[in-house]
Design a protein around this motif. Structure first.
Motif, PDB file in Angstrom:
ATOM      1  N   THR A  37       0.834  -1.193   0.000  1.00  0.00           N
ATOM      2  CA  THR A  37       0.000   0.000   0.000  1.00  0.00           C
ATOM      3  C   THR A  37       0.875   1.253   0.000  1.00  0.00           C
ATOM      4  O   THR A  37       1.920   1.301   0.638  1.00  0.00           O
ATOM      5  N   GLY A  38       0.502   2.223  -0.788  1.00  0.00           N
ATOM      6  CA  GLY A  38       1.284   3.456  -0.898  1.00  0.00           C
ATOM      7  C   GLY A  38       2.456   3.346  -1.843  1.00  0.00           C
ATOM      8  O   GLY A  38       3.286   4.250  -1.928  1.00  0.00           O
ATOM      9  N   GLY A  40       2.358   3.355  -5.091  1.00  0.00           N
ATOM     10  CA  GLY A  40       2.191   4.139  -6.324  1.00  0.00           C
ATOM     11  C   GLY A  40       1.350   3.489  -7.394  1.00  0.00           C
ATOM     12  O   GLY A  40       1.295   3.977  -8.529  1.00  0.00           O
ATOM     13  N   LYS A  41       0.661   2.410  -7.053  1.00  0.00           N
ATOM     14  CA  LYS A  41      -0.129   1.685  -8.063  1.00  0.00           C
ATOM     15  C   LYS A  41      -1.274   2.554  -8.611  1.00  0.00           C
ATOM     16  O   LYS A  41      -1.440   2.678  -9.824  1.00  0.00           O
ATOM     17  N   SER A  42      -2.030   3.135  -7.672  1.00  0.00           N
ATOM     18  CA  SER A  42      -3.160   3.958  -8.134  1.00  0.00           C
ATOM     19  C   SER A  42      -2.671   5.190  -8.876  1.00  0.00           C
ATOM     20  O   SER A  42      -3.331   5.670  -9.808  1.00  0.00           O
ATOM     21  N   THR A  43      -1.528   5.700  -8.461  1.00  0.00           N
ATOM     22  CA  THR A  43      -0.961   6.854  -9.160  1.00  0.00           C
ATOM     23  C   THR A  43      -0.672   6.494 -10.615  1.00  0.00           C
ATOM     24  O   THR A  43      -0.953   7.282 -11.526  1.00  0.00           O
ATOM     25  N   HIS A 196      -4.182  -6.428  -4.972  1.00  0.00           N
ATOM     26  CA  HIS A 196      -3.528  -6.807  -3.722  1.00  0.00           C
ATOM     27  C   HIS A 196      -3.638  -8.295  -3.491  1.00  0.00           C
ATOM     28  O   HIS A 196      -3.070  -8.823  -2.552  1.00  0.00           O
TER      29      HIS A 196
HETATM   30  N1  LIG Z   1      -3.950  13.210  -4.048  1.00  0.00           N
HETATM   31  C1  LIG Z   1      -2.867  12.925  -3.309  1.00  0.00           C
HETATM   32  N2  LIG Z   1      -2.262  13.909  -2.591  1.00  0.00           N
HETATM   33  C2  LIG Z   1      -1.171  13.655  -1.851  1.00  0.00           C
HETATM   34  N3  LIG Z   1      -0.602  12.461  -1.742  1.00  0.00           N
HETATM   35  C3  LIG Z   1      -1.136  11.431  -2.426  1.00  0.00           C
HETATM   36  C4  LIG Z   1      -2.314  11.623  -3.242  1.00  0.00           C
HETATM   37  N4  LIG Z   1      -2.631  10.438  -3.782  1.00  0.00           N
HETATM   38  C5  LIG Z   1      -1.721   9.554  -3.344  1.00  0.00           C
HETATM   39  N5  LIG Z   1      -0.816  10.135  -2.535  1.00  0.00           N
HETATM   40  C6  LIG Z   1       0.339   9.499  -1.900  1.00  0.00           C
HETATM   41  O1  LIG Z   1       1.132   8.923  -2.929  1.00  0.00           O
HETATM   42  C7  LIG Z   1       1.603   7.664  -2.552  1.00  0.00           C
HETATM   43  C8  LIG Z   1       1.168   6.624  -3.551  1.00  0.00           C
HETATM   44  O2  LIG Z   1      -0.246   6.530  -3.498  1.00  0.00           O
HETATM   45  P1  LIG Z   1      -1.066   5.497  -4.366  1.00  0.00           P
HETATM   46  O3  LIG Z   1      -2.509   5.804  -4.163  1.00  0.00           O
HETATM   47  O4  LIG Z   1      -0.558   5.532  -5.758  1.00  0.00           O
HETATM   48  O5  LIG Z   1      -0.709   4.128  -3.681  1.00  0.00           O
HETATM   49  P2  LIG Z   1      -1.294   2.674  -3.959  1.00  0.00           P
HETATM   50  O6  LIG Z   1      -0.156   1.847  -4.372  1.00  0.00           O
HETATM   51  O7  LIG Z   1      -2.435   2.744  -4.873  1.00  0.00           O
HETATM   52  O8  LIG Z   1      -1.779   2.263  -2.512  1.00  0.00           O
HETATM   53  P3  LIG Z   1      -3.037   1.334  -2.138  1.00  0.00           P
HETATM   54  O9  LIG Z   1      -2.580  -0.060  -2.346  1.00  0.00           O
HETATM   55  O10 LIG Z   1      -3.231   1.621  -0.676  1.00  0.00           O
HETATM   56  O11 LIG Z   1      -4.177   1.749  -2.954  1.00  0.00           O
HETATM   57  C9  LIG Z   1       1.065   7.423  -1.152  1.00  0.00           C
HETATM   58  O12 LIG Z   1       2.099   7.736  -0.227  1.00  0.00           O
HETATM   59  C10 LIG Z   1      -0.068   8.369  -1.008  1.00  0.00           C
HETATM   60  O13 LIG Z   1      -0.205   8.777   0.316  1.00  0.00           O
END
Ligand SMILES: Nc1ncnc2c1ncn2[C@@H]1O[C@H](COP(=O)(O)OP(=O)(O)OP(=O)(O)O)[C@@H](O)[C@H]1O
Ligand SMILES: [Mg+2]
Lengths: 228, 300
Positions: A37-38, A40-43, A196
């Motif tokens: 988690t965190g 960067g996948k959703s990014t 996940h």
């Molecule tokens: N809109 C935003 N503003 C600030 N920080 C963000 C934003 N979106 C994501 N982040 C940060 O960027 C990092 C990557 O986030 P992301 O959502 O891409 O993770 P993820 O891999 O999708 O996690 P998860 O498995 O929990 O969904 C995290 O540290 C998150 O806190």
């Protein structure tokens, strides 16, 4: 088809969500994106979806320079990209039929085309009898299948799914997976799926990309958590 | 072309669906429009009447120009009339012969003066002169007085001048109030529609994720806003269109004194109808345009 070069994205407060990502995905591939988690996948999904703009690097999807897309040009680009989200994102005031039809209305398809095509995709996701129900009258798995139907109704070249099975039990997850595989095989749609769910990754083996703190740490053609 | 036609069709359909499925929001917005338009209509009626009353009061302002005794023969009188009309600021001059003057005096001061009828008439010929601008009545009177052959030029005097000033002020103040009220109702309607759209903000971002263009998202909201504005304005409109004639009848078409004639029913209804409906529709349209554009811009 999809080509990312040295893509970086950071959020305010100095969070580096993605750093120097290089990624190439061919037409018709099915790719998992995994990671803690965190990581960067959703990014990554949001960048591919033109929801977020990368700080640097180039993102080319189907010949479109997604990183430099104007606000005005985003809708047209998105019609070639089907998106599936963990939280479904269905319009609550529209029925299942209307929700799927809306994506076609937005493109200006004729009523006849819409009727025919929506019936087809409802058949594909096996939700014909729920066509006139509202989203809140459906189970999570059913709602997810509606979003899949909506995502593929315009026959996109790429399908991006951010944890499509995140809220579902293993049995329902398998249903969704077979559906995605069917779409990938029969329609030759490129699929990028964030997940996940290690059980899924092990059972349906695909190319698997692993992110860690914004870096790509593995890219396995064979796939599966166990091989990591 | 076909695509565009389809898009428009869907926009209209989606606007209707949106209204039907969010009818509580629609009702609360329409109720706001209803209240503000009711108030606006009442005020508009007042302002229109104040305007009309002051106009008609001012219309009645005229200068009594009394000629010198020796100006008697028709030729001299015609010459006098030409001189008066040539005076700066004069709109119209109406002749009033010495016999007529006497009748006016008898009317005003009583039958005692009736004895002067005929050869005994001590009065002179006169003119009633109407100025172009009521405000300039004083200056015009002075100019007339200085003409050869004019004995005196009088008008209601100080009090009339004051009245003109007061009426002009009343006109402007009520006009200002109307404008203020108009802006206030725009703001009120904007706020209710904005909060209604706010509760549907997630819908807007979902529409964008599906690839709907900004205009495709916007148009249904604009149609909804306009329809809500029309809907909310329609009732006050009908209310006034039916009550004004009743009021007009009851008051015999005047406001207590014949000088203050009420605005004819047809004219008033047209005024109220058009201004309320168009204000309602415009307010609804602008409010939804402002609100929806903000949310579209904020979601990519
Ligand atoms: N809109 C935003 N503003 C600030 N920080 C963000 C934003 N979106 C994501 N982040 C940060 O960027 C990092 C990557 O986030 P992301 O959502 O891409 O993770 P993820 O891999 O999708 O996690 P998860 O498995 O929990 O969904 C995290 O540290 C998150 O806190
Ligand atoms: Mg995520």
């Amino acid at each position: 088809m999809i080509d990312l070069k040295q893509v970086s994205k950071s959020y305010p407060k100095g969070i580096h969500a993605l750093t120097g990502l290089d990624l190439h995905i061919d037409d018709g591939e099915f790719v998992y994106v995994i990671g803690a988690t965190g990581s960067g996948k959703s990014t990554l999904v949001k960048i591919l979806n033109a929801e977020e703009i990368p700080d640097s690097g180039s993102v080319i999807v189907d010949g479109v320079d997604v990183g430099h897309l104007k606000h005005r040009k985003v809708p047209k680009y998105r019609r070639n990209i089907g998106c599936i989200f963990q939280d479904y994102r269905l319009l609550p005031s529209l029925t299942v039929y209307e929700n799927i039809a809306f994506a076609m209305e937005a493109v200006g398809a004729s009523k006849k085309e819409i009727k025919k095509r929506v019936a087809e995709v409802l058949e594909l996701v096996d939700l014909k009898e729920k066509a006139y129900s509202y989203p809140d009258e459906l189970s999570g798995g059913q709602q997810q299948r509606v979003t899949i139907a909506r995502a593929i109704v315009n026959q996109p070249k790429v399908l991006i799914a951010d944890e499509p099975t995140g809220n579902l039990d293993p049995e329902k997850s398998r249903e969704i997976m077979s559906l995605l595989e069917k779409i990938n095989e029969t329609l030759k749609t490129t699929i990028i799926m964030v997940t996940h769910d290690s059980a899924i990754v092990d059972e349906y083996k695909k190319r698997t990309i692993m992110l860690d703190a914004g870096f790509m740490v593995h890219d396995f053609a064979k796939g599966g958590y166990k091989s990591l | 072309m076909r695509t565009r036609l389809n898009l428009l069709k869907y926009s209209i359909k989606n606007a209707l669906i949106g209204m039907a499925r969010h009818w509580t929001l629609v009702l609360s917005c329409a109720a706001t429009v209803f209240m503000t338009m009711l108030l606006l209509g009442l005020f508009l009626m007042t302002v229109l009447h104040v305007n009309r009353f002051s106009d008609s009061a001012m219309d009645d302002l005229r200068i009594h120009v009394i000629l010198e005794e020796q100006v008697e023969d028709p030729q001299a009188i015609a010459q006098m009339e030409a001189d008066i009309l040539n005076t700066q600021g004069v709109k119209q001059a109406v002749f009033s012969g010495k016999d007529q003057e006497l009748e006016l005096m008898i009317q005003e001061k009583g039958e005692a003066f009736a004895a002067y009828r005929g050869e005994q008439n001590p009065l002179s010929n006169a003119f009633f002169v109407y100025p172009e601008k009521e405000k300039e009545i004083d200056a015009v009177a002075k100019r007339l007085k200085s003409l050869d052959g004019v004995a005196d030029a009088v008008y209601g005097g100080q009090s009339v001048g004051e009245m003109v000033k007061v009426l002009t002020m009343v006109k402007w103040v009520s006009f200002g109030f109307e404008l203020l009220l108009f802006l206030l109702s725009l703001y009120l309607i904007y706020n209710t529609i904005r909060s209604a759209i706010y509760s549907r903000q997630s819908e807007i971002s979902i529409m964008r994720t599906v690839g709907a263009s900004s205009s495709f998202i916007r148009i249904p909201f604009l149609l909804e806003g306009t329809l809500i504005g029309l809907l909310g304005a329609l009732l006050p409109c009908l209310f006034y269109i039916f009550t004004y004639p009743v009021l007009y009848q009851a008051m015999h078409g005047m406001f207590f004194v014949p000088l203050f004639k009420m605005i004819p029913v047809n004219q008033m209804n047209a005024w109220i109808g058009w201004s309320l409906l168009s204000t309602g529709a415009m307010a609804g349209l602008c409010a939804s345009l402002l609100a929806v554009s903000r949310y579209i811009r904020s979601s990519r």
